[in-house]
Write a protein that holds these residues in place. Structure first.
Motif, PDB file in Angstrom:
ATOM      1  N   GLU A  52      59.253  89.082 -60.418  1.00 34.45           N
ATOM      2  CA  GLU A  52      59.623  89.595 -62.076  1.00 34.45           C
ATOM      3  C   GLU A  52      61.321  89.866 -61.535  1.00 34.45           C
ATOM      4  O   GLU A  52      61.975  89.949 -62.603  1.00 34.45           O
ATOM      5  N   ILE A  53      62.006  90.155 -60.469  1.00 33.23           N
ATOM      6  CA  ILE A  53      63.508  90.286 -60.130  1.00 33.23           C
ATOM      7  C   ILE A  53      64.243  89.100 -61.159  1.00 33.23           C
ATOM      8  O   ILE A  53      64.962  89.002 -61.582  1.00 33.23           O
ATOM      9  N   ILE A  54      63.664  87.440 -60.385  1.00 32.05           N
ATOM     10  CA  ILE A  54      64.168  86.165 -60.839  1.00 32.05           C
ATOM     11  C   ILE A  54      63.795  86.622 -62.465  1.00 32.05           C
ATOM     12  O   ILE A  54      65.236  85.892 -63.011  1.00 32.05           O
ATOM     13  N   THR A  55      63.423  86.415 -62.435  1.00 33.15           N
ATOM     14  CA  THR A  55      63.522  86.263 -64.692  1.00 33.15           C
ATOM     15  C   THR A  55      64.050  87.399 -65.012  1.00 33.15           C
ATOM     16  O   THR A  55      64.620  87.322 -66.626  1.00 33.15           O
ATOM     17  N   GLN A  56      63.811  88.958 -64.614  1.00 34.22           N
ATOM     18  CA  GLN A  56      64.465  89.359 -65.686  1.00 34.22           C
ATOM     19  C   GLN A  56      66.319  89.973 -65.417  1.00 34.22           C
ATOM     20  O   GLN A  56      66.586  89.563 -66.233  1.00 34.22           O
ATOM     21  N   SER A  57      66.556  89.425 -64.146  1.00 37.07           N
ATOM     22  CA  SER A  57      67.480  89.537 -63.592  1.00 37.07           C
ATOM     23  C   SER A  57      68.658  88.099 -63.876  1.00 37.07           C
ATOM     24  O   SER A  57      69.643  87.980 -63.550  1.00 37.07           O
ATOM     25  N   LEU A  58      67.585  86.704 -63.908  1.00 35.42           N
ATOM     26  CA  LEU A  58      68.448  85.844 -63.348  1.00 35.42           C
ATOM     27  C   LEU A  58      68.239  84.616 -65.002  1.00 35.42           C
ATOM     28  O   LEU A  58      69.578  84.071 -64.419  1.00 35.42           O
ATOM     29  N   VAL A  59      67.564  84.403 -65.168  1.00 35.53           N
ATOM     30  CA  VAL A  59      67.296  83.768 -65.363  1.00 35.53           C
ATOM     31  C   VAL A  59      67.515  83.561 -67.177  1.00 35.53           C
ATOM     32  O   VAL A  59      67.472  85.119 -68.137  1.00 35.53           O
ATOM     33  N   LEU A  60      68.276  83.105 -68.035  1.00 38.68           N
ATOM     34  CA  LEU A  60      69.029  82.760 -69.487  1.00 38.68           C
ATOM     35  C   LEU A  60      68.508  82.892 -70.354  1.00 38.68           C
ATOM     36  O   LEU A  60      67.339  83.064 -71.285  1.00 38.68           O
ATOM     37  N   LYS A  61      67.527  81.175 -70.218  1.00 35.75           N
ATOM     38  CA  LYS A  61      66.773  80.809 -70.954  1.00 35.75           C
ATOM     39  C   LYS A  61      64.836  80.507 -70.971  1.00 35.75           C
ATOM     40  O   LYS A  61      64.818  81.263 -71.389  1.00 35.75           O
ATOM     41  N   ALA A  62      65.303  79.860 -69.914  1.00 33.49           N
ATOM     42  CA  ALA A  62      63.558  80.222 -69.193  1.00 33.49           C
ATOM     43  C   ALA A  62      63.604  78.433 -68.037  1.00 33.49           C
ATOM     44  O   ALA A  62      65.248  78.713 -67.658  1.00 33.49           O
ATOM     45  N   SER A  63      62.563  79.514 -67.493  1.00 34.39           N
ATOM     46  CA  SER A  63      62.755  79.092 -65.694  1.00 34.39           C
ATOM     47  C   SER A  63      61.413  77.346 -66.542  1.00 34.39           C
ATOM     48  O   SER A  63      60.319  78.279 -66.941  1.00 34.39           O
ATOM     49  N   PHE A  64      61.476  76.701 -64.971  1.00 38.96           N
ATOM     50  CA  PHE A  64      60.870  75.370 -65.127  1.00 38.96           C
ATOM     51  C   PHE A  64      59.722  75.984 -63.689  1.00 38.96           C
ATOM     52  O   PHE A  64      60.318  75.644 -63.106  1.00 38.96           O
ATOM     53  N   HIS A  65      58.545  75.955 -64.008  1.00 43.92           N
ATOM     54  CA  HIS A  65      57.845  76.542 -62.490  1.00 43.92           C
ATOM     55  C   HIS A  65      57.342  75.208 -61.974  1.00 43.92           C
ATOM     56  O   HIS A  65      56.263  74.158 -62.764  1.00 43.92           O
ATOM     57  N   ILE A  66      56.768  74.427 -60.621  1.00 43.84           N
ATOM     58  CA  ILE A  66      56.609  73.773 -60.265  1.00 43.84           C
ATOM     59  C   ILE A  66      55.465  73.762 -59.234  1.00 43.84           C
ATOM     60  O   ILE A  66      56.109  74.483 -58.578  1.00 43.84           O
ATOM     61  N   TYR A  67      54.224  73.619 -59.733  1.00 41.52           N
ATOM     62  CA  TYR A  67      53.235  74.237 -58.673  1.00 41.52           C
ATOM     63  C   TYR A  67      52.096  73.312 -58.334  1.00 41.52           C
ATOM     64  O   TYR A  67      51.448  72.667 -58.972  1.00 41.52           O
ATOM     65  N   ASP A 102      59.999  60.925 -61.135  1.00 42.11           N
ATOM     66  CA  ASP A 102      60.003  61.193 -62.733  1.00 42.11           C
ATOM     67  C   ASP A 102      60.097  62.533 -62.651  1.00 42.11           C
ATOM     68  O   ASP A 102      59.097  62.407 -63.966  1.00 42.11           O
ATOM     69  N   LEU A 103      60.605  63.271 -63.043  1.00 44.66           N
ATOM     70  CA  LEU A 103      60.402  63.956 -63.479  1.00 44.66           C
ATOM     71  C   LEU A 103      61.898  64.497 -64.112  1.00 44.66           C
ATOM     72  O   LEU A 103      62.812  64.362 -64.469  1.00 44.66           O
ATOM     73  N   GLU A 104      61.364  65.349 -65.212  1.00 41.44           N
ATOM     74  CA  GLU A 104      61.734  65.140 -66.446  1.00 41.44           C
ATOM     75  C   GLU A 104      61.953  66.972 -66.967  1.00 41.44           C
ATOM     76  O   GLU A 104      61.080  67.745 -67.546  1.00 41.44           O
ATOM     77  N   ILE A 105      63.076  67.680 -67.378  1.00 44.72           N
ATOM     78  CA  ILE A 105      63.371  69.281 -66.619  1.00 44.72           C
ATOM     79  C   ILE A 105      64.276  69.274 -68.076  1.00 44.72           C
ATOM     80  O   ILE A 105      65.436  69.105 -68.190  1.00 44.72           O
ATOM     81  N   GLY A 106      64.074  69.125 -69.126  1.00 38.98           N
ATOM     82  CA  GLY A 106      64.888  69.260 -70.237  1.00 38.98           C
ATOM     83  C   GLY A 106      66.213  71.083 -70.036  1.00 38.98           C
ATOM     84  O   GLY A 106      66.305  71.470 -69.180  1.00 38.98           O
ATOM     85  N   ASN A 107      67.504  70.803 -71.436  1.00 38.24           N
ATOM     86  CA  ASN A 107      68.303  72.098 -71.050  1.00 38.24           C
ATOM     87  C   ASN A 107      67.834  73.028 -71.988  1.00 38.24           C
ATOM     88  O   ASN A 107      68.359  74.219 -71.715  1.00 38.24           O
ATOM     89  N   ASP A 108      66.543  73.774 -71.973  1.00 36.67           N
ATOM     90  CA  ASP A 108      65.774  74.430 -72.646  1.00 36.67           C
ATOM     91  C   ASP A 108      65.361  75.564 -70.923  1.00 36.67           C
ATOM     92  O   ASP A 108      65.020  76.326 -71.003  1.00 36.67           O
ATOM     93  N   PHE A 109      65.261  74.606 -69.579  1.00 35.60           N
ATOM     94  CA  PHE A 109      65.031  75.511 -68.669  1.00 35.60           C
ATOM     95  C   PHE A 109      66.621  75.940 -67.843  1.00 35.60           C
ATOM     96  O   PHE A 109      67.257  74.883 -67.659  1.00 35.60           O
ATOM     97  N   ASP A 110      66.564  76.803 -67.475  1.00 38.50           N
ATOM     98  CA  ASP A 110      67.920  77.119 -66.529  1.00 38.50           C
ATOM     99  C   ASP A 110      67.624  77.139 -65.375  1.00 38.50           C
ATOM    100  O   ASP A 110      68.835  78.146 -64.243  1.00 38.50           O
ATOM    101  N   LEU A 111      66.669  77.416 -64.341  1.00 43.39           N
ATOM    102  CA  LEU A 111      66.117  77.628 -63.826  1.00 43.39           C
ATOM    103  C   LEU A 111      64.524  77.237 -63.341  1.00 43.39           C
ATOM    104  O   LEU A 111      63.953  77.072 -63.921  1.00 43.39           O
TER     105      LEU A 111
END
Lengths: 353, 353
Positions: free
Chosen positions: A73-88, A122-131
């Motif tokens: 919660e802390i990471i998303t709430q306090s650090l993410v500006l636009k959105a995060s991209f999760h690899i799992y 092969d990874l493609e992560i666009g500009n909409d994601f900052d974390l």
């Protein structure tokens, strides 16, 4: 006598804890105020030990939280500006994604198979994601992402921040903290301590980002935590006892390179047994994605049931499989608090299969 | 030997804790999974003890959080529909108000003087507020609000929910839990335990309200906590050790009526000393608003400094005054974990002034 647990949840604690508790009681640590010099010195020294023993860079900051879940919660709430991209690939990575998506609906994810090595090209992560969020050690399916892969992702996306879940690996293997800006863990895993304390480590870049975002006023706002941490204090009345125990355990530890060598050596012994056994199978067949701190053993539902029951008869508890993998696998925590006798006992048991 | 603390922050812990820790270690509680039967039984039994020993109504639910501060956020986030109205006289009441206002800007407050008994007849709280927040025991200025006043407020506003901060009084005095829907505390005060665990007790009406509001998906969403609590589990990996110690301490306690009688008796002895002393003054002159678990002693800055230094020389730590009251007051925690010898030592020291 208690059963010896090999579960990778709350796991076996260090044998010296009763002594350390006694000392904490006698020294009055259990009653120490978290705004007092006693606590500030303890916090400062614990941060120093993280840098000395675990090779955390000098300019990174150690923060205390209540759990790994709270860190999501802390990471998303306090650090993410636009959105995060999760690899799992497993349940905890998926839960982290869910927590993030609840706060920022634009959060996205790439799910990969437990036997699939990430192909960073092969990874493609666009500009909409900052974390970029990576579950380095996925406790649920016993997989890992290597330092090299994290490095490659960081090199490809130098402008994005990297947040790494090492809940079940920090203090058990060597992690190159310089490769990412946010690292977190829980003390009930490789630190060999009772549950109730989360660890969050942030780089100067992450601190800057938190300030730039300016989120504040919530219970677990990172800026609120950092303000207090600047004076080696916490934003809430913390679990001082567990911080004291953490300090004592870290002081006992050899350097992480040595710990890592022992973890690897034990894991190789365990892997050899599985390889040579007619009955045991790897849950993760790809060696490159196999966790070093949690071994997953797969098999027929009936066999898994039987081996777990036989272990219990001998005073040992194998960790259950997690979620959908529960009936067809069990897990073994290869954590440093396990002493040599206990490890021998485990080996002897597994060799019979 | 550690100094004996009379501070009302983290305070003196029960003498039996080292034994209980040893037991927890030997029984494997420190490694117990919070989804296991061992933990569920412990939670269930601890809730039973709250009902048996502290007279919590049968249909109220016990929840575990990390701190009282976290409870502030949970209440506003998960229970308040329109806005809450805060009645307070000191720093912690003010902080609670601040946390609530950060989430709901329409939050309002009535600030009263530490020597002013609340006149419920004159209270005017409009329809824009659906929850009344009361700091029953205000640790910062050593005041209290009585059960009778809480009852009168509840009678005047039967449609509003009452949330009561008893951080430094729960388990030290008799509280009539049936008078309000939300009660919270921290274990490092009257429970005589190490910090790191918050207590939240909710009525069936509060549970219904949480469901009606439907807030979910956050780390500390009440509905998420309640879902887990229905099975005697928690929403995060909890501080199992502290829950075990809490269970053992509660089991040792006499009924709250007896504890209350002892707290009152000790406070009367302390008050008599202040009354008869030429040097000591009450921080709170109005007997009716004076806390029973925290005594505030006021005086000239120089005198306060001197008496605190003399106490330290004798191995005792007086609690500092809080915030603006720091230079001109000190505080004494009249908490149950203090044994008779320690209380005698305190009395002997104070009588000399």
């Amino acid at each position: 006598m208690a059963i010896l647990t090999f579960a990778p949840g709350p796991s076996k604690v260090y044998d010296k804890l009763p002594d350390y508790f006694q000392e904490a009681y006698q020294q009055g640590i259990l009653s120490a105020n978290h705004r007092s010099g006693v606590f500030m010195d303890l916090y400062k020294d614990t941060e120093r030990l993280f840098k000395e023993k675990l090779a955390v860079p000098e300019d990174y900051k150690l923060l205390f939280t209540s759990s790994a879940t709270e860190n999501w919660e802390i990471i998303t709430q306090s650090l993410v500006l636009k959105a995060s991209f999760h690899i799992y690939s497993g349940s905890f990575g998926k839960k982290w994604f869910g927590f993030a998506q609840n706060i920022i609906p634009e959060t996205a994810a790439l799910v990969f198979d437990k036997n699939e090595s990430l192909t960073v090209n092969d990874l493609e992560i666009g500009n909409d994601f900052d974390l970029i969020a990576i579950t380095q050690n996925e406790t649920s399916n016993a997989t890992q992402v290597t330092n090299d892969t994290i490095a490659a992702i960081g090199n490809k996306y130098p402008d994005k921040m990297l947040a790494i879940d090492t809940t079940s690996s920090m203090a058990g293997i060597f992690l190159d903290f310089s490769l990412a800006d946010i690292w977190y863990a829980s003390v009930q895993k490789c630190f060999g301590l009772p549950a109730g304390l989360g660890i969050l480590i942030v780089s100067p870049k992450a601190i800057e980002r938190a300030k730039a975002k300016g989120e504040k006023g919530r219970y677990n706002s990172l800026n609120f935590m950092l303000e207090n941490a600047a004076n080696y204090q916490t934003h809430y009345t913390p679990n001082v006892l567990n911080i004291y125990l953490l300090n004592r355990v870290l002081a006992d530890l050899p350097n992480i390179a040595k710990v890592n060598a022992k973890t690897e050596e034990r894991m190789r012994i365990l892997e050899e047994i599985v390889e040579q056994s007619p009955a045991l199978d790897f849950l993760v067949s790809n060696e490159a994605t196999r966790s070093r701190t949690v071994l997953g053993v797969g098999g027929e539902e009936k066999f898994i049931k039987q081996i777990k029951a036989e272990a219990e008869e001998q005073g040992m508890q194998m960790g259950s499989g997690y979620g959908p993998l529960k009936p067809t696998s069990f897990r073994i925590a290869n954590f440093p608090a396990l002493n040599d006798d206990e490890f021998e006992q485990l080996i002897a048991f597994l060799k019979a299969y």
